[in-house]
Design a protein around this motif. Sequence first.
Motif, mmCIF file in Angstrom:
data_model
loop_
_atom_site.group_PDB
_atom_site.id
_atom_site.type_symbol
_atom_site.label_atom_id
_atom_site.label_comp_id
_atom_site.label_asym_id
_atom_site.label_seq_id
_atom_site.Cartn_x
_atom_site.Cartn_y
_atom_site.Cartn_z
ATOM 1 N N TYR A 168 0.830 -1.204 0.000
ATOM 2 C CA TYR A 168 0.000 0.000 0.000
ATOM 3 C C TYR A 168 0.866 1.255 0.000
ATOM 4 O O TYR A 168 0.567 2.243 -0.690
ATOM 5 C CB TYR A 168 -0.913 0.002 1.226
ATOM 6 C CG TYR A 168 -1.986 -1.059 1.206
ATOM 7 C CD1 TYR A 168 -2.521 -1.528 0.023
ATOM 8 C CD2 TYR A 168 -2.480 -1.598 2.396
ATOM 9 C CE1 TYR A 168 -3.508 -2.491 0.007
ATOM 10 C CE2 TYR A 168 -3.467 -2.567 2.389
ATOM 11 C CZ TYR A 168 -3.978 -3.016 1.186
ATOM 12 O OH TYR A 168 -4.950 -3.976 1.179
ATOM 13 N N GLU A 169 1.942 1.227 0.779
ATOM 14 C CA GLU A 169 2.836 2.388 0.821
ATOM 15 C C GLU A 169 3.482 2.645 -0.540
ATOM 16 O O GLU A 169 3.638 3.800 -0.956
ATOM 17 C CB GLU A 169 3.909 2.171 1.887
ATOM 18 C CG GLU A 169 3.377 2.196 3.300
ATOM 19 C CD GLU A 169 4.452 1.932 4.340
ATOM 20 O OE1 GLU A 169 4.165 2.035 5.536
ATOM 21 O OE2 GLU A 169 5.601 1.614 3.944
ATOM 22 N N ASP A 170 3.861 1.583 -1.227
ATOM 23 C CA ASP A 170 4.458 1.742 -2.564
ATOM 24 C C ASP A 170 3.477 2.401 -3.527
ATOM 25 O O ASP A 170 3.863 3.229 -4.368
ATOM 26 C CB ASP A 170 4.888 0.378 -3.104
ATOM 27 C CG ASP A 170 6.064 -0.200 -2.339
ATOM 28 O OD1 ASP A 170 6.797 0.581 -1.704
ATOM 29 O OD2 ASP A 170 6.245 -1.432 -2.358
ATOM 30 N N ILE A 171 2.198 2.033 -3.413
ATOM 31 C CA ILE A 171 1.186 2.645 -4.278
ATOM 32 C C ILE A 171 1.081 4.135 -4.004
ATOM 33 O O ILE A 171 1.032 4.959 -4.914
ATOM 34 C CB ILE A 171 -0.180 1.956 -4.078
ATOM 35 C CG1 ILE A 171 -0.130 0.517 -4.572
ATOM 36 C CG2 ILE A 171 -1.292 2.717 -4.791
ATOM 37 C CD1 ILE A 171 -1.376 -0.278 -4.271
ATOM 38 N N LEU A 172 1.058 4.505 -2.723
ATOM 39 C CA LEU A 172 0.928 5.915 -2.372
ATOM 40 C C LEU A 172 2.177 6.706 -2.720
ATOM 41 O O LEU A 172 2.097 7.909 -2.976
ATOM 42 C CB LEU A 172 0.622 6.050 -0.877
ATOM 43 C CG LEU A 172 -0.789 5.624 -0.462
ATOM 44 C CD1 LEU A 172 -0.928 5.640 1.050
ATOM 45 C CD2 LEU A 172 -1.834 6.530 -1.085
ATOM 46 N N MET A 173 3.326 6.059 -2.733
ATOM 47 C CA MET A 173 4.543 6.754 -3.153
ATOM 48 C C MET A 173 4.455 7.152 -4.626
ATOM 49 O O MET A 173 4.953 8.203 -5.032
ATOM 50 C CB MET A 173 5.762 5.857 -2.921
ATOM 51 C CG MET A 173 6.114 5.670 -1.467
ATOM 52 S SD MET A 173 6.685 7.206 -0.699
ATOM 53 C CE MET A 173 7.093 6.609 0.943
#
Length: 618
Positions: A421-426
């Motif tokens: 999820y963090e990679d998507i938001l990055m």
Amino acid sequence: MTKLEIEEKPKIFEEENIKPKRRRREISSDLVLEKQYKRTLLCVAKPSYLLSIGSTSHRIEYINELPKILRELLRQRNWNDASRVLSVLMQGTMRDCSPMMNRLKYEAQIQIVSHLQPNRNKADEIGKIYDTWIGKIGKQHKEERLLVWFEQICHFIEHGMNGDAYSAVISMMQNRDFGMLPRSNLYIGITFYKLWCSKFSKELQPEDEDCGESISNMPESRSDNLVEYSVRDESVYSVESEGSVRNESESSVMNCKRVSHMSISDSGSGMVMKKVKLESSQHYNNPPRLYASSEENEVSLENGVARTFDPALVKILGDMDPWLLPLKPPEDPDCYVKMVNDSYYKEAVRYMRLTLQSPSYVSLASLHPLIQLLLIGGNVDEAMKVVEEMCDKVHDIKPFRIKALMMERFHPNSDMLAKSYEDILMIDPTCVTTLKKLIEMSKEDGYSRESLIEMIALHVEASFPDPEIWEEFASCFIYFFENLDEDRMSVCLNGDGEEENQQQTYSVRYNPTPKMFTNSSWTLRAKWWLNRHFSPEMLETEIKKTENGDFETMKMMSYKAACASHIYGREFGYVTKVYDQLENNSDYRDLFNFLQEHRQNWNMIYNLDYFTKILEYY
């Protein structure tokens, strides 16, 4: 001969060579009228005759204007006039074989034929138009020729002409000119995929009939996602207008019309989600191993087929997000084995795997359909490996979305799910759906507040958040100040402490700025948000909305003010004005109490003195 005779003789010869002037023949007015009448008849009967009138420069100007006129007529759906203009353009550009001009003419012809006489079966006629189009493309334009060939195949499959589509793809495979093109394997793999889906359309049909379109319901103009990676020159010669281009960031062979609540991608800026639940359907913490040994695994992956029918896996695939897997495998073991052993399926997997060796702009287009094939075939491990390799290879949001959706089903309790999820938001910090999933994880699975507040800050930087996001942002701030570590506070003893019964008083002083807020990025954010979210102009616009009874705006202002009180202090202009608005209105008592609770916390991240010059205009 005397000297005088010699001098006079040339003059005599010159006079003999002089020819008498021709008399102009008078043209009668009747002949002029007859000429004009014939020219008028030619202009009406043969519009291309107009191109021959006038100088060469005028003819070129006419031809250059015709594509613009044709495009505008197509946009207005004026098919009759567009047909006439196209006829003139065809005659005037017979020797122009450029890919751009060909695409304009033949796409326009396909659209006109499709809309004129709608009750007639025009599939064969359009197929012949594609044949003519392919023949007009020179061998030096291999990429364009391959693309048009693929568009013709898609047309055949759309109209149920699978035999013609199969013959066309075999010819494409045998064509030597296409052997070294990076997109050839992609188009061949997609063709076999579509043929396979068309062959087993009943078995692969989702239970929810509203979920999506059939694999054959592809748009006539091949501007869909499978072709979006093809290099096209955007110019006046393109038939499609800017508004007709599909705004889709996902690439799937079969996109669903219904947007699932589990989908990570937002379908638009107006998307509203009240709450995102990770456990909306059953999770499988320990997915079954699909292969008994590594040797069996290698043999199975070679053919792209699972050796055994696993009902647990089929159940998982049936609950997958429709964006990732719109095709639902059958629960009948015999039917399932028949599907995954079909020659179309094997060829599709084979060429899709070869596409992964192509440049990233091609391999990325094949990722989504390949993952769908591998999952249905039972190759979950390979599918996850392919996705992870693609995430390392390209900086694109699609593989990260696929990875997150797969992690939700096969590894829901893994720490890597939050990382996904963090990679998507990055990559896409505006994705509110992913952020809400992290918020739910922080409440239920112990996702750290430090990481959450950083992700929320990224979202606040890139968008104008919903009230729920501002509320959670404020809760994160107050959590930090209420749960400071011991090294963040100093305890001072007042009194000498000599007498045992003497009452001693203590004062506790907190470090006003938690460590994570001291870096330069948060300082820049605080300055940036002053103009983006807390400016006087923004406040004035929001107050005008609340005067018309907009409760959502009032709620958002309250949560924003609570955040601002922690960032800039309780005396910050935006905070005080919103506080006064709520205090004078009894209808917003809950919002007033919420802001008052946050405003009473005297801690703040930045001193007002630090922003004195910036805050003077409040």
